[in-house]
Design a protein around this motif. Sequence first.
Motif, PDB file in Angstrom:
ATOM      1  N   ASN A 161       0.671  -1.016   0.013  1.00  0.00           N
ATOM      2  CA  ASN A 161      -0.139   0.563  -0.045  1.00  0.00           C
ATOM      3  C   ASN A 161       0.255   1.526   0.022  1.00  0.00           C
ATOM      4  O   ASN A 161       1.205   2.014  -1.012  1.00  0.00           O
ATOM      5  N   VAL A 162       2.295   1.487   0.631  1.00  0.00           N
ATOM      6  CA  VAL A 162       2.996   2.144   0.952  1.00  0.00           C
ATOM      7  C   VAL A 162       3.380   2.693  -0.427  1.00  0.00           C
ATOM      8  O   VAL A 162       3.510   3.235  -1.076  1.00  0.00           O
ATOM      9  N   ASP A 163       4.405   1.346  -1.500  1.00  0.00           N
ATOM     10  CA  ASP A 163       4.504   1.631  -2.321  1.00  0.00           C
ATOM     11  C   ASP A 163       3.798   1.880  -3.881  1.00  0.00           C
ATOM     12  O   ASP A 163       4.150   2.918  -4.342  1.00  0.00           O
ATOM     13  N   SER A 164       2.338   1.785  -3.341  1.00  0.00           N
ATOM     14  CA  SER A 164       1.471   2.737  -4.209  1.00  0.00           C
ATOM     15  C   SER A 164       1.451   3.301  -4.392  1.00  0.00           C
ATOM     16  O   SER A 164       1.345   4.202  -5.482  1.00  0.00           O
ATOM     17  N   GLU A 165       1.256   3.712  -2.806  1.00  0.00           N
ATOM     18  CA  GLU A 165       0.602   5.970  -2.396  1.00  0.00           C
ATOM     19  C   GLU A 165       1.967   6.015  -2.867  1.00  0.00           C
ATOM     20  O   GLU A 165       1.837   8.022  -3.386  1.00  0.00           O
ATOM     21  N   PHE A 166       3.288   6.103  -2.558  1.00  0.00           N
ATOM     22  CA  PHE A 166       4.267   6.704  -2.796  1.00  0.00           C
ATOM     23  C   PHE A 166       4.544   7.203  -5.049  1.00  0.00           C
ATOM     24  O   PHE A 166       5.064   7.642  -5.142  1.00  0.00           O
ATOM     25  N   ASN A 167       4.447   5.665  -5.269  1.00  0.00           N
ATOM     26  CA  ASN A 167       4.349   6.078  -6.863  1.00  0.00           C
ATOM     27  C   ASN A 167       3.134   6.577  -7.582  1.00  0.00           C
ATOM     28  O   ASN A 167       2.958   7.318  -7.939  1.00  0.00           O
ATOM     29  N   ALA A 168       2.076   6.516  -6.678  1.00  0.00           N
ATOM     30  CA  ALA A 168       1.469   7.824  -6.721  1.00  0.00           C
ATOM     31  C   ALA A 168       1.657   9.142  -7.174  1.00  0.00           C
ATOM     32  O   ALA A 168       1.029   9.831  -7.265  1.00  0.00           O
ATOM     33  N   LEU A 169       2.303   9.027  -5.705  1.00  0.00           N
ATOM     34  CA  LEU A 169       2.790  11.022  -4.883  1.00  0.00           C
ATOM     35  C   LEU A 169       3.864  10.940  -6.028  1.00  0.00           C
ATOM     36  O   LEU A 169       3.397  12.531  -6.645  1.00  0.00           O
ATOM     37  N   SER A 170       4.653  10.410  -6.546  1.00  0.00           N
ATOM     38  CA  SER A 170       5.428  10.602  -7.505  1.00  0.00           C
ATOM     39  C   SER A 170       4.940  10.989  -9.002  1.00  0.00           C
ATOM     40  O   SER A 170       5.234  12.228  -9.769  1.00  0.00           O
ATOM     41  N   ALA A 171       4.069  10.242  -9.145  1.00  0.00           N
ATOM     42  CA  ALA A 171       3.460  10.151 -10.228  1.00  0.00           C
ATOM     43  C   ALA A 171       2.806  12.139 -10.445  1.00  0.00           C
ATOM     44  O   ALA A 171       2.463  12.836 -11.481  1.00  0.00           O
ATOM     45  N   GLN A 172       2.459  12.380  -9.009  1.00  0.00           N
ATOM     46  CA  GLN A 172       1.426  13.238  -9.157  1.00  0.00           C
ATOM     47  C   GLN A 172       2.641  14.214  -8.891  1.00  0.00           C
ATOM     48  O   GLN A 172       2.451  15.706  -9.492  1.00  0.00           O
ATOM     49  N   ILE A 173       4.096  14.601  -7.856  1.00  0.00           N
ATOM     50  CA  ILE A 173       4.672  15.443  -8.223  1.00  0.00           C
ATOM     51  C   ILE A 173       5.862  15.222  -9.356  1.00  0.00           C
ATOM     52  O   ILE A 173       5.236  16.348  -9.851  1.00  0.00           O
ATOM     53  N   LYS A 174       5.714  14.668 -10.410  1.00  0.00           N
ATOM     54  CA  LYS A 174       6.615  14.497 -12.168  1.00  0.00           C
ATOM     55  C   LYS A 174       5.088  14.919 -12.698  1.00  0.00           C
ATOM     56  O   LYS A 174       5.821  16.484 -13.717  1.00  0.00           O
ATOM     57  N   ASN A 175       3.914  14.715 -12.691  1.00  0.00           N
ATOM     58  CA  ASN A 175       2.649  15.771 -12.940  1.00  0.00           C
ATOM     59  C   ASN A 175       3.072  17.368 -12.963  1.00  0.00           C
ATOM     60  O   ASN A 175       2.419  18.566 -13.349  1.00  0.00           O
ATOM     61  N   VAL A 176       3.647  17.670 -10.947  1.00  0.00           N
ATOM     62  CA  VAL A 176       3.414  19.154 -11.752  1.00  0.00           C
ATOM     63  C   VAL A 176       3.884  19.090 -11.764  1.00  0.00           C
ATOM     64  O   VAL A 176       3.803  21.570 -11.788  1.00  0.00           O
ATOM     65  N   LYS A 177       5.478  19.229 -12.019  1.00  0.00           N
ATOM     66  CA  LYS A 177       6.730  19.665 -12.262  1.00  0.00           C
ATOM     67  C   LYS A 177       6.721  19.841 -13.866  1.00  0.00           C
ATOM     68  O   LYS A 177       7.206  20.919 -14.129  1.00  0.00           O
ATOM     69  N   ASN A 178       6.067  19.460 -14.595  1.00  0.00           N
ATOM     70  CA  ASN A 178       5.253  19.135 -16.030  1.00  0.00           C
ATOM     71  C   ASN A 178       5.342  20.650 -16.164  1.00  0.00           C
ATOM     72  O   ASN A 178       5.349  20.824 -16.529  1.00  0.00           O
ATOM     73  N   ILE A 179       3.665  20.107 -15.048  1.00  0.00           N
ATOM     74  CA  ILE A 179       3.163  22.169 -15.393  1.00  0.00           C
ATOM     75  C   ILE A 179       3.632  23.013 -15.571  1.00  0.00           C
ATOM     76  O   ILE A 179       3.325  23.630 -15.905  1.00  0.00           O
ATOM     77  N   GLN A 180       4.491  22.868 -14.019  1.00  0.00           N
ATOM     78  CA  GLN A 180       5.332  24.080 -13.622  1.00  0.00           C
ATOM     79  C   GLN A 180       6.522  24.852 -14.556  1.00  0.00           C
ATOM     80  O   GLN A 180       6.076  25.338 -15.172  1.00  0.00           O
ATOM     81  N   ARG A 181       7.065  23.957 -15.800  1.00  0.00           N
ATOM     82  CA  ARG A 181       7.718  23.681 -16.962  1.00  0.00           C
ATOM     83  C   ARG A 181       6.964  24.343 -18.066  1.00  0.00           C
ATOM     84  O   ARG A 181       7.779  25.348 -18.231  1.00  0.00           O
ATOM     85  N   HIS A 182       6.189  24.154 -18.157  1.00  0.00           N
ATOM     86  CA  HIS A 182       5.065  24.237 -19.239  1.00  0.00           C
ATOM     87  C   HIS A 182       4.436  26.152 -19.537  1.00  0.00           C
ATOM     88  O   HIS A 182       4.491  26.970 -19.663  1.00  0.00           O
ATOM     89  N   LEU A 183       4.221  26.638 -17.246  1.00  0.00           N
ATOM     90  CA  LEU A 183       3.527  27.144 -17.505  1.00  0.00           C
ATOM     91  C   LEU A 183       4.857  28.287 -17.606  1.00  0.00           C
ATOM     92  O   LEU A 183       5.354  29.625 -17.833  1.00  0.00           O
ATOM     93  N   ALA A 184       6.118  27.957 -16.793  1.00  0.00           N
ATOM     94  CA  ALA A 184       7.840  28.804 -17.154  1.00  0.00           C
ATOM     95  C   ALA A 184       7.742  28.771 -18.418  1.00  0.00           C
ATOM     96  O   ALA A 184       8.502  30.246 -19.241  1.00  0.00           O
ATOM     97  N   SER A 185       7.546  28.166 -19.231  1.00  0.00           N
ATOM     98  CA  SER A 185       7.883  27.819 -20.853  1.00  0.00           C
ATOM     99  C   SER A 185       6.630  29.075 -21.215  1.00  0.00           C
ATOM    100  O   SER A 185       7.155  30.106 -22.091  1.00  0.00           O
ATOM    101  N   LEU A 186       5.722  29.190 -20.910  1.00  0.00           N
ATOM    102  CA  LEU A 186       4.679  30.295 -21.189  1.00  0.00           C
ATOM    103  C   LEU A 186       4.948  31.677 -21.258  1.00  0.00           C
ATOM    104  O   LEU A 186       4.526  32.209 -22.015  1.00  0.00           O
ATOM    105  N   GLU A 187       4.869  31.727 -20.240  1.00  0.00           N
ATOM    106  CA  GLU A 187       5.943  33.107 -19.613  1.00  0.00           C
ATOM    107  C   GLU A 187       7.165  34.169 -19.785  1.00  0.00           C
ATOM    108  O   GLU A 187       7.395  34.353 -20.484  1.00  0.00           O
ATOM    109  N   LEU A 188       7.635  32.438 -20.171  1.00  0.00           N
ATOM    110  CA  LEU A 188       9.084  33.191 -21.014  1.00  0.00           C
ATOM    111  C   LEU A 188       8.761  33.094 -22.264  1.00  0.00           C
ATOM    112  O   LEU A 188       8.816  35.011 -23.551  1.00  0.00           O
ATOM    113  N   GLN A 189       7.538  32.757 -22.590  1.00  0.00           N
ATOM    114  CA  GLN A 189       7.014  33.040 -24.312  1.00  0.00           C
ATOM    115  C   GLN A 189       6.241  34.225 -24.236  1.00  0.00           C
ATOM    116  O   GLN A 189       6.589  35.340 -25.070  1.00  0.00           O
TER     117      GLN A 189
END
Length: 269
Positions: free
Chosen positions: A90-118
């Motif tokens: 259960n901990v592994d599953s929750e950790f993987n889900a959290l990691s995916a969410q963090i990765k998604n947040v980072k991707n969104i942050q990078r995309h927002l930073a790219s849009l801001e630069l544009q």
Amino acid sequence: MFQHANYILHVFMACGLYGVRAKDVCPQMSTDKEVCLVELAPVLKYISQNHKSHWNSANEVQVNETRKQLAKIEGQEKEANDKLKGIHDNVDSEFNALSAQIKNVKNIQRHLASLELQLQETKKALNLSVEAKKVIPKTEIPSQFQKIGWRHFFIEKKHKVDWFKATSLCQKMGGHLVTIQNEDELDAIRTELKDTNEGNHDFWLDINDIAKWGEFVSLATGMNPPFFKWHKLRPQVQIHQRCVHLRGGEMMDGKCSEQFLFICQLAVN
């Protein structure tokens, strides 16, 4: 058991044989109540066997009880291990889900930073486009400009700046970043750069795709340039590579924030 022992002791005393080694044949008894030790052999054997049987029975009960306790402990241990495995999974599953969410947040942050630069680059380019229309052609050729081919150019050979700064500096000198017109003009500029040992440097051009990704235009005119000579691996048309520079006589798209030399063309009527 103690009753049997007392009985045997009384028999010894009755026979007068206490402390005397017994014979195979009983001596003459003084009373009919006396008992011969030889006659006691079956009794002693029975007591011994009964005691042994009782001990074995007690041992068997204790062993069985111990086995039951061990089986119970093993069952509890298995149950605990199963629970721990479930918790771990259960901990592994929750950790993987959290990691995916963090990765998604980072991707969104990078995309927002790219849009801001544009957005920032688009604002700068828009302002420079407005300023380009204010550039008034000069009646006399400024001293820093030189004739190369049939037009006049200024080649910055010392100070490296980003594309926006280079555009602004050219405008202040009464010109624009260069938009090369044809192969002959490119050869003439390339020869000039080679003669001054500047052929290995990068030089900003007027071309960019800031207004529309993948559509390269001249900032000064807002139109497609009449001539391109791309490097064999360019344009890459990356979201962060919006401005064009000249390297070794070939055009490359790159980051507008990079620091390069630049070439200005004199504004003409």
